[in-house]
Design a protein around this motif. Structure first.
Motif, PDB file in Angstrom:
ATOM      1  N   ASP A 258       0.811  -1.224   0.000  1.00 63.90           N
ATOM      2  CA  ASP A 258       0.000   0.000   0.000  1.00 63.90           C
ATOM      3  C   ASP A 258       0.841   1.270   0.000  1.00 63.90           C
ATOM      4  O   ASP A 258       0.304   2.369  -0.188  1.00 63.90           O
ATOM      5  N   ASP A 261       0.801   3.657  -3.350  1.00 64.64           N
ATOM      6  CA  ASP A 261      -0.393   4.480  -3.552  1.00 64.64           C
ATOM      7  C   ASP A 261      -0.454   5.619  -2.544  1.00 64.64           C
ATOM      8  O   ASP A 261      -0.775   6.764  -2.893  1.00 64.64           O
ATOM      9  N   GLN A 262      -0.156   5.318  -1.302  1.00 63.06           N
ATOM     10  CA  GLN A 262      -0.162   6.343  -0.252  1.00 63.06           C
ATOM     11  C   GLN A 262       0.843   7.446  -0.575  1.00 63.06           C
ATOM     12  O   GLN A 262       0.545   8.646  -0.454  1.00 63.06           O
TER      13      GLN A 262
END
Length: 358
Positions: A258, A261-262
């Motif tokens: 993740d 994307d963060q």
């Protein structure tokens, strides 16, 4: 003031400086990566795995690229030298301005270098003229950075594909530096990484330094279109090209699915705010989609910003960016950092410009 070869040299300055010269993830090194380095401490008295099996398998799981196409090294710059050493091109085309290690590695290999210069009047975007030069230039190797360093501008996938085919027709190997692709929104419109195993004359360079803020651990990898190319690059490695702490950190980093994307969302938001502020102050900016901004100033800024404890990258020692100070051309690159830090550099620049106008 001596212009640094690279960003990130904070050690020469007394006291703390806010480092906008190195383009690292503003979120910093992930805690999972730090913990992995600490957890592996009992293994560090042994030599590292010379085949880097766990690390390559982790890269395979993350990228979908088979391990026989993967090479790992002591940072991206280490791999640059090893790739050049593996193939020893006699004549290469280098798209500039670009990271200086490419030119230095080619010169070390006694390679003749031609330059394809990105023009300011074209916003430093790559035009189609490069295709004809590749097809008629008699090159062994073509080197392209996407997103480019220092401009931050990526090359569209369609154009990259055309360049790859031109290289294939002319017998040139193509090296694509994608070390900053992790920060690009819509990466799928630019990268050719998912097709690398079907592109036998292509090598893609990647790094853990930027996305995972692991600059001090030194870890990079490249993905080769053919296993034979990977074997050649691996054959030019030292026996232990990756330390065990770096490998542990890399394996842990690759599980953080993740984080990209963060990071991309944060960087895109802060980058646009920074660009807007720079434009408001009268600077000329370009179309960066990476975690840094390239801009032009009519006054020298680096020494003035150091008085505010801010370090930026003076780009005048990049080939093609020598600039014309007598005409008010000074090129700089600044990293996209946290919101608070970005506000600080804009305040500092505002004060500098205000003082210059008095």
């Amino acid at each position: 003031m001596k212009i640094e070869k690279h960003g990130g040299n904070i050690y020469k300055y007394k006291g703390r400086v806010l480092d906008f010269s190195a383009n690292l993830n503003p979120l910093g090194m992930p805690p999972e990566v730090k913990q992995a380095v600490l957890d592996g401490i009992d293994e560090y008295e042994c030599y590292p795995d010379p085949d880097m099996r766990e690390l390559k398998e982790a890269i395979c799981r993350r990228t979908g690229v088979s391990t026989e196409h993967i090479c790992c090294g002591n940072g991206g710059d280490d791999l640059i030298y090893r790739i050049i050493l593996a193939f020893r091109p006699e004549k290469a085309l280098l798209v500039v301005p670009v990271f200086s290690e490419y030119e230095e590695a080619l010169k070390l290999a006694e390679c003749q270098i031609d330059y394809y210069v990105l023009k300011e009047e074209n916003g430093f975007h790559l035009d189609d003229g490069i295709i004809g030069q590749i097809e008629t230039g008699g090159y062994d190797m073509v080197i392209l950075c996407s997103p480019n360093n220092p401009t931050g501008i990526p090359v569209e996938q369609k154009k990259i594909t055309s360049i790859i085919y031109a290289c294939h027709r002319s017998g040139a190997r193509m090296l694509i530096d994608e070390c900053f692709m992790d920060f690009v929104l819509g990466e799928e419109n630019y990268t050719v990484l998912p097709r690398i195993e079907s592109l036998p004359n292509v090598i893609i360079l990647k790094s853990f330094t930027k996305l995972f803020a692991m600059a001090g651990l030194r870890l990079g990898f490249c993905l080769c279109g053919s296993p034979e190319d990977a074997e050649a690059v691996n054959g030019c490695m030292q026996t232990w090209p990756v330390s065990t702490p770096a490998a542990k950190a890399g394996i842990a980093a690759l599980t953080l699915t993740d984080l990209e994307d963060q990071t991309r969302v944060l960087v895109a938001l802060e980058r646009e705010k920074l660009i807007s502020a720079l434009l408001g102050l009268g600077f000329r900016t370009y179309d960066s989609q990476a975690n840094y901004i390239f801009f032009r100033s009519v006054i020298p800024l680096d020494e003035l910003l150091l008085k505010h404890s801010v370090l930026i990258r003076n780009c005048s020692n990049y080939r093609g960016l020598e600039g014309c100070p007598e005409h008010g051309e000074y090129f700089y690159r600044i990293a996209v950092r946290t919101e608070e830090e970005n506000r600080y550099i804009i305040r500092a620049l505002t004060e500098i410009l205000s003082a210059e106008q008095k």
